[in-house]
Write a protein that holds these residues in place. Structure first.
Motif, PDB file in Angstrom:
ATOM      1  N   GLN A 149      79.716 -73.304  81.012  1.00  0.00           N
ATOM      2  CA  GLN A 149      80.207 -73.182  82.393  1.00  0.00           C
ATOM      3  C   GLN A 149      79.130 -72.551  83.265  1.00  0.00           C
ATOM      4  O   GLN A 149      78.268 -71.824  82.764  1.00  0.00           O
ATOM      5  CB  GLN A 149      81.482 -72.328  82.476  1.00  0.00           C
ATOM      6  CG  GLN A 149      81.314 -70.874  82.027  1.00  0.00           C
ATOM      7  CD  GLN A 149      81.430 -70.713  80.539  1.00  0.00           C
ATOM      8  OE1 GLN A 149      82.362 -71.215  79.924  1.00  0.00           O
ATOM      9  NE2 GLN A 149      80.481 -70.032  79.918  1.00  0.00           N
ATOM     10  N   CYS A 186      82.997 -81.823  86.453  1.00  0.00           N
ATOM     11  CA  CYS A 186      82.270 -80.565  86.638  1.00  0.00           C
ATOM     12  C   CYS A 186      81.166 -80.802  87.657  1.00  0.00           C
ATOM     13  O   CYS A 186      80.216 -81.527  87.381  1.00  0.00           O
ATOM     14  CB  CYS A 186      81.667 -80.082  85.317  1.00  0.00           C
ATOM     15  SG  CYS A 186      80.635 -78.619  85.528  1.00  0.00           S
ATOM     16  N   ARG A 187      81.312 -80.191  88.812  1.00  0.00           N
ATOM     17  CA  ARG A 187      80.299 -80.372  89.865  1.00  0.00           C
ATOM     18  C   ARG A 187      78.992 -79.678  89.513  1.00  0.00           C
ATOM     19  O   ARG A 187      77.940 -80.024  90.038  1.00  0.00           O
ATOM     20  CB  ARG A 187      80.836 -79.856  91.199  1.00  0.00           C
ATOM     21  CG  ARG A 187      81.874 -80.788  91.777  1.00  0.00           C
ATOM     22  CD  ARG A 187      82.704 -80.119  92.848  1.00  0.00           C
ATOM     23  NE  ARG A 187      83.698 -81.042  93.398  1.00  0.00           N
ATOM     24  CZ  ARG A 187      84.825 -81.374  92.790  1.00  0.00           C
ATOM     25  NH1 ARG A 187      85.101 -80.871  91.611  1.00  0.00           N
ATOM     26  NH2 ARG A 187      85.673 -82.216  93.341  1.00  0.00           N
TER      27      ARG A 187
HETATM   28  S1  FES Z   1      81.075 -75.064  86.013  1.00  0.00           S
HETATM   29 FE1  FES Z   1      82.079 -76.941  86.389  1.00  0.00          FE
HETATM   30  S2  FES Z   1      82.308 -77.050  88.497  1.00  0.00           S
HETATM   31 FE2  FES Z   1      81.089 -75.297  88.175  1.00  0.00          FE
END
Ligand code: FES
Ligand code: FES
Length: 210
Positions: A149, A186-187
């Motif tokens: 993440q 996931c952007r």
């Molecule tokens: S870690 Fe997935 S949108 Fe930021």
């Protein structure tokens, strides 16, 4: 030949057709509980909710939770705004990003696209319900270990989808991963870390066997 009114006025019925209809129309004008009415549509009695708030009960992470909401409110907004369960995130709010993913009766659901009243009587699992006795679930731990993440906004939704994936496919193929987690976006683009996390969690689930 007797008329239909005569048939319904048989002795001992207690109700004539006319008095029954009068009684029914009276009942229809009175809500069963606040915000819930019964109306007749094409001969069938149909419950109509709202527009005022109604009490609901949801089974979330093994506990019974109550809230009083307008019937138009989504499961996502009920979790976040009424029950202080903010793990599921509100990003697109239109069923395209997966940030709001929860499990309902074991299946992943976009909670922004389900009404809370529809979720009554079902088993809802949110990301808050994965931890057991203070221990992260294998998928949660794998996300941490593999740095899967960045901003973290999509992470709870991915964790839920990956948990459902591994429950269905203990040793998922790339195609099964793509099809079962493909509804999440996931952007920040941390897909490499997530694939590593899935591989680690799957291996742990198999008792460490490769
Ligand atoms: S870690 Fe997935 S949108 Fe930021
Ligand atoms: S917030 Fe529900 S799918 Fe994006």
């Amino acid at each position: 030949m007797s008329s239909s009114d005569d048939r319904s006025d048989k002795p001992n019925s207690g109700w004539s057709r006319r008095s029954f209809l009068k009684g029914t129309s009276l009942a229809l004008s009175v809500p069963l509980v606040a915000g819930v009415k019964v109306v007749e549509v094409a001969g069938a009695q149909v419950k109509v909710f709202g527009p005022t708030k109604i009490p609901i009960t949801l089974n979330i992470n093994g506990a019974s939770r109550t809230a009083t909401i307008e019937p138009r409110v989504t499961l996502l907004d009920t979790l976040r705004n009424e029950l202080e369960l903010t793990g599921a995130k509100r990003v697109c709010d239109r069923g395209t990003c997966g940030a709001c993913t929860v499990m309902v009766d074991g299946k992943t659901v976009y909670s922004c696209s389900m009404l809370a009243i529809e979720a009554q009587g079902k088993k809802i699992t949110t990301v808050e319900g994965l931890e057991q006795n203070g221990q992260l679930s294998p998928v949660q731990q794998a996300f941490v270990d593999n740095d899967a993440q960045q901003c973290g906004f999509c992470t709870p939704g991915f964790v839920m989808s990956c948990t459902a994936l591994l429950a269905k496919y203990p040793n998922p193929t790339p195609d099964q991963i793509a099809r079962n987690v493909g509804g999440n976006t996931c952007r920040c683009g941390t897909y490499i870390g997530m694939k590593a996390a899935i591989a680690q969690a799957a291996q742990n689930q198999r008792g460490g066997r490769r």
